[in-house]
Design an enzyme around this catalytic site. Sequence first.
Site, PDB file in Angstrom:
ATOM      1  N   ARG A 121     -18.911  18.513  21.299  1.00  0.00           N
ATOM      2  CA  ARG A 121     -18.981  18.922  22.590  1.00  0.00           C
ATOM      3  C   ARG A 121     -19.761  20.145  22.882  1.00  0.00           C
ATOM      4  O   ARG A 121     -20.122  21.111  22.090  1.00  0.00           O
ATOM      5  CB  ARG A 121     -17.580  19.183  23.059  1.00  0.00           C
ATOM      6  CG  ARG A 121     -17.159  19.503  24.433  1.00  0.00           C
ATOM      7  CD  ARG A 121     -15.812  19.097  24.930  1.00  0.00           C
ATOM      8  NE  ARG A 121     -15.585  19.656  26.252  1.00  0.00           N
ATOM      9  CZ  ARG A 121     -15.299  20.785  26.875  1.00  0.00           C
ATOM     10  NH1 ARG A 121     -14.978  21.699  26.081  1.00  0.00           N
ATOM     11  NH2 ARG A 121     -14.898  21.051  28.095  1.00  0.00           N
ATOM     12  N   LYS A 190      -9.451  24.003  13.758  1.00  0.00           N
ATOM     13  CA  LYS A 190      -9.781  22.938  13.889  1.00  0.00           C
ATOM     14  C   LYS A 190     -10.029  21.824  13.246  1.00  0.00           C
ATOM     15  O   LYS A 190     -10.575  22.000  12.089  1.00  0.00           O
ATOM     16  CB  LYS A 190     -11.385  23.174  15.063  1.00  0.00           C
ATOM     17  CG  LYS A 190     -11.822  21.728  15.378  1.00  0.00           C
ATOM     18  CD  LYS A 190     -12.936  22.014  16.169  1.00  0.00           C
ATOM     19  CE  LYS A 190     -13.770  20.809  16.727  1.00  0.00           C
ATOM     20  NZ  LYS A 190     -15.067  20.887  17.717  1.00  0.00           N
ATOM     21  N   ARG A 324      -8.955  28.982  25.169  1.00  0.00           N
ATOM     22  CA  ARG A 324      -8.690  29.674  24.095  1.00  0.00           C
ATOM     23  C   ARG A 324      -7.220  30.169  24.217  1.00  0.00           C
ATOM     24  O   ARG A 324      -7.018  30.453  25.183  1.00  0.00           O
ATOM     25  CB  ARG A 324      -9.687  30.471  23.890  1.00  0.00           C
ATOM     26  CG  ARG A 324     -11.235  30.200  23.612  1.00  0.00           C
ATOM     27  CD  ARG A 324     -11.293  29.461  22.455  1.00  0.00           C
ATOM     28  NE  ARG A 324     -12.723  29.337  22.420  1.00  0.00           N
ATOM     29  CZ  ARG A 324     -13.476  28.276  22.803  1.00  0.00           C
ATOM     30  NH1 ARG A 324     -12.773  27.374  23.307  1.00  0.00           N
ATOM     31  NH2 ARG A 324     -14.837  27.968  22.638  1.00  0.00           N
TER      32      ARG A 324
END
Length: 327
Positions: A121, A190, A324
């Site tokens: 992204r 992630k 975040r």
Amino acid sequence: MTIGNLMRLLSDGEVHSGEQLGETLGVSRAAVWKQLKKLEALGVELVAVKGRGYRLAYPLEPLVGARIVEHLPSQARHLLARLFVEDQLASSNEYLRERFLQGAGHREVCLVELQTAGRGRRGRAWSTPWGQSLMLSIGWRFESGVHALEGLSLAVGVVITQVLEQYGVSPKLKWPNDILLAEQGDELGKLAGILIEVTGDAAGPCEVVIGIGMNLSLPDSLRATIDQPVAALFDAKAGISRNLLAADVVAGLLGMLAAFEGVGFGPWRDEWNKRHAYAGEPIRVIQGERVSDAIAGDVDESGNLWVTENDHSRRLSGGEISVRRRL
């Protein structure tokens, strides 16, 4: 000789001499040595066994199209128009966009062992060594226009987490496009990213390419170059078959896509909120130059994330917005 051919020979985990590899591949030992150096440059860790040859530092299971299709349930086989397994591409998303330009692409899936220009992204690079991730793209044509895609990336995330849960792993979802996994302690890294690209008429038929990149193994040398917490599936659960995992992910996505245009994101909303990584937690919202602090709420039936800022509710609706966890 291609890198893919060499990797498939090495994937058995045994020690292979340069001479044996050269004979099998029909090239010189010097040519084999050059390819081995290329593999190391691509992040593949090799072990040189003195006087005997080379082996991979870690086991590797190459993707095989026939094995993936064999594992698909009958409904998924019916929905699948074509499956490609490529050794190396610039981008699997780009590959399927080209297929759409050629009049194909719909209900097609492309898996690739190595991407040289993969993107996440906001244009970020997505890079993993040959055969140590699950990278795939799936093409789908929607007849109802872009509005029918609301919440699609979140539904993709739900499908993938449900598949991983069947393997005994418990990922979390980060709005709007990330899948997280705890590796050490409670820190979430992630594990996978989702990139959706749309072309066509905003009010009519449009063509969608959904790209997924999931870390399976991450060498320390690569981890050191990544500027955010990351996770790898095989660190949490070793021994998962890449081909079986690929089949389960493809089957889940095809089933979801077949229903999505008719029902929208609603049926996946509660499942997403159950896995929301930051539910009720303080977060930082980054929207271009604007940065604000908020408390994360749930997502709604359109896939928007509701947050509370200064005692007021605000809706985040995708685009170039990132959240975040606030430490």
